[in-house]
Design a protein around this motif. Structure first.
Motif, short mmCIF file in Angstrom:
data_model
loop_
_atom_site.label_atom_id
_atom_site.label_comp_id
_atom_site.label_asym_id
_atom_site.label_seq_id
_atom_site.Cartn_x
_atom_site.Cartn_y
_atom_site.Cartn_z
N ALA A 112 14.15 10.90 1.89
CA ALA A 112 14.59 10.40 3.19
C ALA A 112 13.60 10.77 4.29
O ALA A 112 13.26 9.95 5.14
CB ALA A 112 15.98 10.95 3.51
N VAL A 113 13.11 12.01 4.26
CA VAL A 113 12.13 12.42 5.27
C VAL A 113 10.84 11.61 5.12
O VAL A 113 10.24 11.18 6.11
CB VAL A 113 11.84 13.93 5.16
CG1 VAL A 113 10.73 14.33 6.13
CG2 VAL A 113 13.10 14.73 5.45
N ALA A 114 10.42 11.39 3.88
CA ALA A 114 9.20 10.60 3.64
C ALA A 114 9.37 9.18 4.16
O ALA A 114 8.44 8.60 4.74
CB ALA A 114 8.87 10.59 2.15
N LEU A 115 10.55 8.60 3.97
CA LEU A 115 10.80 7.24 4.45
C LEU A 115 10.86 7.19 5.97
O LEU A 115 10.38 6.23 6.59
CB LEU A 115 12.10 6.70 3.86
CG LEU A 115 12.09 6.43 2.35
CD1 LEU A 115 13.49 6.04 1.87
CD2 LEU A 115 11.10 5.32 2.00
N ILE A 116 11.43 8.19 6.58
CA ILE A 116 11.50 8.24 8.04
C ILE A 116 10.10 8.35 8.63
O ILE A 116 9.74 7.66 9.60
CB ILE A 116 12.38 9.41 8.51
CG1 ILE A 116 13.85 9.14 8.14
CG2 ILE A 116 12.24 9.62 10.02
CD1 ILE A 116 14.76 10.33 8.37
N LEU A 117 9.27 9.20 8.03
CA LEU A 117 7.90 9.38 8.53
C LEU A 117 7.06 8.12 8.35
O LEU A 117 6.03 7.96 9.02
CB LEU A 117 7.23 10.56 7.82
CG LEU A 117 7.76 11.95 8.18
CD1 LEU A 117 7.05 13.01 7.35
CD2 LEU A 117 7.58 12.22 9.66
N MET A 140 -0.38 2.54 2.99
CA MET A 140 0.14 1.57 2.02
C MET A 140 0.20 2.17 0.62
O MET A 140 1.17 1.96 -0.12
CB MET A 140 -0.73 0.32 2.02
CG MET A 140 -0.28 -0.76 1.05
SD MET A 140 -1.27 -2.26 1.18
CE MET A 140 -2.89 -1.62 0.72
N GLU A 141 -0.83 2.94 0.24
CA GLU A 141 -0.85 3.51 -1.10
C GLU A 141 0.25 4.57 -1.27
O GLU A 141 0.87 4.66 -2.34
CB GLU A 141 -2.22 4.12 -1.40
CG GLU A 141 -3.35 3.11 -1.45
CD GLU A 141 -3.19 2.08 -2.55
OE1 GLU A 141 -2.41 2.32 -3.50
OE2 GLU A 141 -3.84 1.02 -2.47
N VAL A 142 0.49 5.35 -0.24
CA VAL A 142 1.57 6.35 -0.31
C VAL A 142 2.91 5.64 -0.44
O VAL A 142 3.77 6.04 -1.25
CB VAL A 142 1.54 7.26 0.93
CG1 VAL A 142 2.78 8.17 0.96
CG2 VAL A 142 0.29 8.11 0.94
N ASP A 143 3.12 4.58 0.34
CA ASP A 143 4.35 3.79 0.23
C ASP A 143 4.55 3.25 -1.17
O ASP A 143 5.63 3.35 -1.76
CB ASP A 143 4.32 2.62 1.22
CG ASP A 143 4.43 3.06 2.66
OD1 ASP A 143 4.84 4.21 2.90
OD2 ASP A 143 4.10 2.26 3.56
N GLN A 199 12.79 -1.61 0.36
CA GLN A 199 12.69 -1.19 -1.04
C GLN A 199 13.01 0.30 -1.19
O GLN A 199 13.80 0.69 -2.05
CB GLN A 199 11.29 -1.49 -1.58
CG GLN A 199 10.90 -2.96 -1.55
CD GLN A 199 11.91 -3.84 -2.25
OE1 GLN A 199 12.23 -3.64 -3.42
NE2 GLN A 199 12.41 -4.83 -1.53
N GLY A 200 12.39 1.13 -0.37
CA GLY A 200 12.63 2.55 -0.46
C GLY A 200 14.07 2.91 -0.11
O GLY A 200 14.68 3.75 -0.79
N VAL A 201 14.61 2.27 0.91
CA VAL A 201 15.98 2.58 1.35
C VAL A 201 16.98 2.21 0.26
O VAL A 201 17.88 3.00 -0.08
CB VAL A 201 16.30 1.85 2.66
CG1 VAL A 201 17.76 2.03 3.04
CG2 VAL A 201 15.40 2.34 3.79
N LEU A 202 16.84 1.02 -0.31
CA LEU A 202 17.79 0.56 -1.32
C LEU A 202 17.66 1.35 -2.63
O LEU A 202 18.66 1.67 -3.27
CB LEU A 202 17.59 -0.93 -1.57
CG LEU A 202 17.93 -1.84 -0.37
CD1 LEU A 202 17.65 -3.30 -0.70
CD2 LEU A 202 19.38 -1.66 0.07
#
Length: 260
Positions: A112-117, A140-143, A199-202
């Protein structure tokens, strides 16, 4: 730095400042691994995977920075580097989950923290005027890697079809080596950014196991459907662009083949 293409013997690039930042990032990843290992008693698979991620991230980023000759690392890249450290922790936890289930709250919290950042580094880059092609690619690569890792975790419960979500971007990159027209730049798209963020959230929602298994499958199916639509739309746009004849010098053609 010289403004022309001639060699200037006094134009010496000092890579040490930016390389020191990558070393700090690698150190942060190692510290997070130690904390995770101490907290949950992480097994060999988690340790090896986490260490491999930290080393590979440091090596690839260091080389990219040296080739780009950035004068400074920049605040936005620091945010992305911190996010990469969190992704390394998530990767270690997912690898360790093949041995025993990790604490879901810990996995969800790091993700969650990674997605928020993910929504922070871009804003920092724009506000500070430090946007660079390398920073965008790093982000983009980290995502992409976080989505891949999450899809592996969710696939352990819902089945291998979930891996299509994490693998789609890498299939696209591989296909671009065969069909170079796929490498053309795409126009900005709010829809593309929204689908990518979802994608990350779901996947996180499905991985958190808050819903019944059937509902989780439905959530992931929606994510996959949106991703297929987004990639399909972009591939179609790129294919149409590749079919447009080159415009005469001084004029630019659009996708309809007309000149503006």
């Amino acid at each position: 730095m010289a403004l022309n293409n001639t060699y200037d013997p006094y134009d010496v690039y000092d890579a040490r400042p930016v390389q020191q930042e990558t070393a700090v990032g690698a150190g942060a990843m190692l510290l997070l691994l130690v904390l995770l290992g101490t907290a949950i008693g992480m097994g060999t698979a988690g340790w090896l995977t986490g260490l491999a991620f930290a080393f590979a991230s440091w090596a690839v980023l260091s080389r990219a920075l040296h080739r780009s000759r950035l004068p400074s690392f920049g605040p936005a890249n620091r945010v992305t580097l911190g996010r990469a450290a969190l992704v390394g922790g998530v990767t270690a936890l997912v690898a360790d989950s093949f041995r025993s289930a990790p604490p879901v709250s810990l996995l969800v919290g790091l993700t969650a923290v990674a997605l928020i950042l993910d929504g922070v580094d871009g804003r920092v880059a724009r506000r500070t005027g430090t946007s660079t092609p390398l920073g965008a690619r790093f982000d983009m690569e980290v995502d992409a890697f976080l989505i891949l890792v999450l899809s592996v975790y969710v696939a352990m419960d819902l089945g291998p079809w979930v891996l299509l979500i994490g693998g789609m971007r890498y299939v696209f990159v591989a296909a671009a080596r065969v069909w170079p027209w796929l490498t053309a730049p795409l126009p900005p798209s709010t829809a593309r950014k929204t689908v990518a963020a979802l994608q990350g959230v779901l996947l996180l929602l499905a991985g958190a196991d808050l819903l019944p298994r059937l509902a989780n499958a439905g959530v992931v199916a929606v994510a996959l459907g949106l991703l297929v639509w987004s990639f399909g739309r972009d591939v179609r746009w790129l294919w149409r662009r590749s079919r447009v004849p080159a415009a005469p010098a001084g004029r630019v053609s659009d996708l309809t083949g007309q000149y503006t």
